[in-house]
Design an enzyme around this catalytic site. Structure first.
Site, PDB file in Angstrom:
ATOM      1  N   HIS A  59       2.151  -3.272   0.499  1.00  0.00           N
ATOM      2  CA  HIS A  59       2.906  -2.429   1.430  1.00  0.00           C
ATOM      3  C   HIS A  59       4.127  -3.196   1.907  1.00  0.00           C
ATOM      4  CE1 HIS A  59      -1.361  -1.251   1.563  1.00  0.00           C
ATOM      5  NE2 HIS A  59      -0.965  -0.043   1.880  1.00  0.00           N
ATOM      6  N   GLU A  85      -1.710   7.324  -2.523  1.00  0.00           N
ATOM      7  CA  GLU A  85      -2.495   6.112  -2.810  1.00  0.00           C
ATOM      8  C   GLU A  85      -3.774   6.425  -3.588  1.00  0.00           C
ATOM      9  OE1 GLU A  85      -1.474   3.008   0.827  1.00  0.00           O
ATOM     10  OE2 GLU A  85      -3.347   4.109   0.907  1.00  0.00           O
ATOM     11  N   HIS A 114      -8.078   1.505   3.022  1.00  0.00           N
ATOM     12  CA  HIS A 114      -7.794   0.113   3.402  1.00  0.00           C
ATOM     13  C   HIS A 114      -6.862   0.048   4.624  1.00  0.00           C
ATOM     14  CE1 HIS A 114      -4.503   0.319   0.020  1.00  0.00           C
ATOM     15  NE2 HIS A 114      -4.030   0.787   1.140  1.00  0.00           N
TER      16      HIS A 114
END
Ligand SMILES: [Fe+3]
Ligand SMILES: [Fe+3]
Lengths: 278, 129, 278, 129
Positions: C59, C240, C12
């Site tokens: 984030h 992640e 992403h």
């Protein structure tokens, strides 16, 4: 190494905080309740903790419907008493223990408990009333406090067994902290009460006494009691009692009962209180 | 949904689950707004106008104005949120609880002093549990 | 009943979102990457989900250091694209599925996952870039989305195994939702990348390919890989990838690989992408 | 504390654990403030004055002014928070990453185009792992 020296269970009724703050502890209504905490004040002055790991729940003060953590651990330096709608209680700010709090967080997350880390949080009566009951009205609280907030407002709340096993994970974490600290763990809330609906005012002494007995002698079995039983027998807000199992899980299987107290009523609630050593 | 709701069998008791929470979201967030003294003043000055700023249903607004706590709970209110309303009114938790039971405050107080609403253990009269 | 029909894994990368938003997808640098998603757009137009359960991480946009949930589930009606510091991406708002989200929440909390319920949250590139990659640039997203945010920023993050088992609990929850819904689960983030320090720019194709192989064939074994291996081999931000295991846990043991794509680089990152059916 | 930190052996890599997070709390929260355009303007107008409103250490302030990201990370900054600083500067993630590696932006870009920093698998040169 740090060690958990004792566990304390106590109700955290807001009216009890108000009674203390307004100097009513010697009124006829309140005197029997506060007498039940005389031993406790003596005991804690002789067994002063460095840190209290304080398990409680927020009552729509720090957390609105926007965000509801199942388990939230306070890792900050300081926590302020919440304004619950009529100004904050005039009690000292709470000093945290960031190092121990984050050590515990790191340890229990690695043991598969999915904590929410909180570095900014006001603490409501759920946390401050137990401090007042145990320490009275000092200028500042005599120890550090790690706030640990459990969701018991939005159903489903964590199961008794989940709470009990979390207590064990917290114990393991404290035991592995390489500083010499006397840590107490407190479980708060309860006992039987219901604050809503036509069944408001429910009190169940038999349930409460049985809960106290089992918490002392058969915590693992007690931990398996389903939510439904808390609600049916202990009232919709009696579900707060799951928090006592976190405290109990952090103690040895065998405990010594230093103090046991039970009183009805405090406002809408039955009050229970235990001091356990191991 | 097919999540079990075994607690639906408990008389006189509403469990604040996600279905209730969705229904009561704006109601409960309105209640939270009363934690600020400015908002309490504005609410007290003109309750209806204040309520109209929130996405409440007409039923919810009426129940707030009527301080009908049982009705508010059936419309998704949670008691800890609703407490902000009776705190704004300067009324106690005990008083508010009494209004939900059909008792006078004095009757309710007396019941509590006498050991609270008695419940047998196990509770004998549940349906379906 | 609702059912999970497919799983999608994808990186992403924020720069990918910028490339789409600025019309650069046909530039020499970006063209090979977007070509890898041509099949995916075709596939999803032929297999349109009613709901995407979208596992991603924030984030430092919705969550600051004040509050960091390990697992947060979005139960709201709507989620807005976050302003990450240069204005929100000009993509549609995200419509949630409050009923299914709260059904899943209730179910997995009762399976001992300690979720944080979120009713107000902006969603950052971690969530919106995968939507853009799969759906392009529609006026509104063609399905509902349940945002599921995982902490992968503050160490320790949940273990691979915890994530994998959570996937299984989510599967069970979706399977028991009594409305006929086609649900996809997406796991996002990764693959190997490191955004910080002298080792920034790390890419490990062998690690990535092995991760893809194992995710398809031996997910349970892969789930037991410790954090340390992600960081050593996949870079500090490669961690992640644990989020892909939530997706994988929600699928059957045996899956059919509809699409597999791998590309280096996208800005600082290796891009991986899978479409799995079962 | 006696929590294991096996990741400390990984060269050129700082893991943002709770010890780092405590050290960097105010630094990272300062960074978050730059998500608002008003604050970005105030920061750009007088960086030092803006920094002085935050409880940063002198070292942290100096490192912000110098845009020394390796130093900021060693003082508790996390890269996703620090990203708010270089975004305020209008600089890319790739540029910021390059400054941490001792390469020029062009060298770093070229390395990435050539497949990134090569790492063997398993990584051969770790100490103590
Ligand atoms: Fe309480
Ligand atoms: Fe990411």
């Amino acid at each position: 190494m740090a060690r958990i020296s004792a566990g304390v269970a106590t109700s955290h009724v807001p009216a009890v905080g108000a009674a203390i703050d307004l100097g009513k502890t010697q009124d006829d209504y309140w005197k029997p309740l506060f007498q039940g905490y005389e031993y406790s004040k003596q005991w804690i002055s002789e067994n002063p903790p460095d840190v209290v790991f304080l398990v409680y729940n927020d009552h729509a003060n720090a957390f609105s419907m926007d965000l509801i953590p199942t388990f939230a651990i306070g890792c900050a330096e300081t926590f302020k008493p919440a304004d619950e709608g009529w100004g904050p209680r005039k009690v000292p700010d709470v000093s945290g223990h960031p190092e121990l709090a984050s050590h515990i967080t790191q340890s229990v997350i690695q043991d598969d408990f999915d904590l929410t880390v909180v570095n900014k949080m006001d603490v409501d009566h759920g946390l401050t009333v137990p401090l007042s009951l145990m320490f009275g009205q000092p200028q500042s609280w005599p120890c550090k406090v790690i706030p640990f907030a459990v969701n018991v407002v939005l159903y489903p709340v964590p199961s008794g067994l989940r709470c009990y096993l979390l207590g064990k994970a917290i114990r393991k974490a404290v035991d592995s902290f390489d500083r010499d600290l006397n840590v107490q763990i407190w479980g708060t809330g309860g006992m039987s009460h219901q604050l809503q609906g036509p069944r408001a005012g429910l009190i169940n002494k038999a349930f409460d006494q049985s809960f106290l007995d089992q918490l002392i002698e058969q915590p693992q079995q007690l931990a398996e009691m389903p939510h439904l039983d808390y609600i049916r027998h202990g009232g919709s807000e009696g579900i707060e009692l799951v928090m006592w199992l976190i405290m109990r899980g952090a103690l040895d299987q065998n405990v010594q009962v230093k103090h046991r107290f039970y009183h009805v009523p405090a406002s809408n609630t039955a009050v229970g209180h235990l001091i356990l050593e191991h | 949904m097919s999540i079990d709701k075994p607690y639906e069998g408990i008389a006189g008791t509403t469990i604040f689950d996600h279905d209730m929470a969705r229904q009561g979201y704006h109601l409960n967030q309105f209640c939270m707004s009363l934690m600020k003294s400015d908002n309490r003043e504005r609410f007290k000055a003109d309750q209806k106008a204040y309520l109209d700023q929130w996405s409440l249903t007409e039923d919810q607004k009426q129940a707030v104005l009527a301080r009908d706590y049982n009705q508010l709970i059936s419309l998704g209110g949670n008691i800890y949120f609703l407490a902000k309303i009776f705190s704004t009114d300067g009324l106690s938790f005990q008083y508010a609880a009494s209004t939900m039971t059909g008792m006078s405050e004095q009757e309710y107080k007396t019941m509590m002093l006498n050991g609270g609403r008695q419940s047998e253990y196990p509770f004998p009269d549940e349906k379906g549990v």
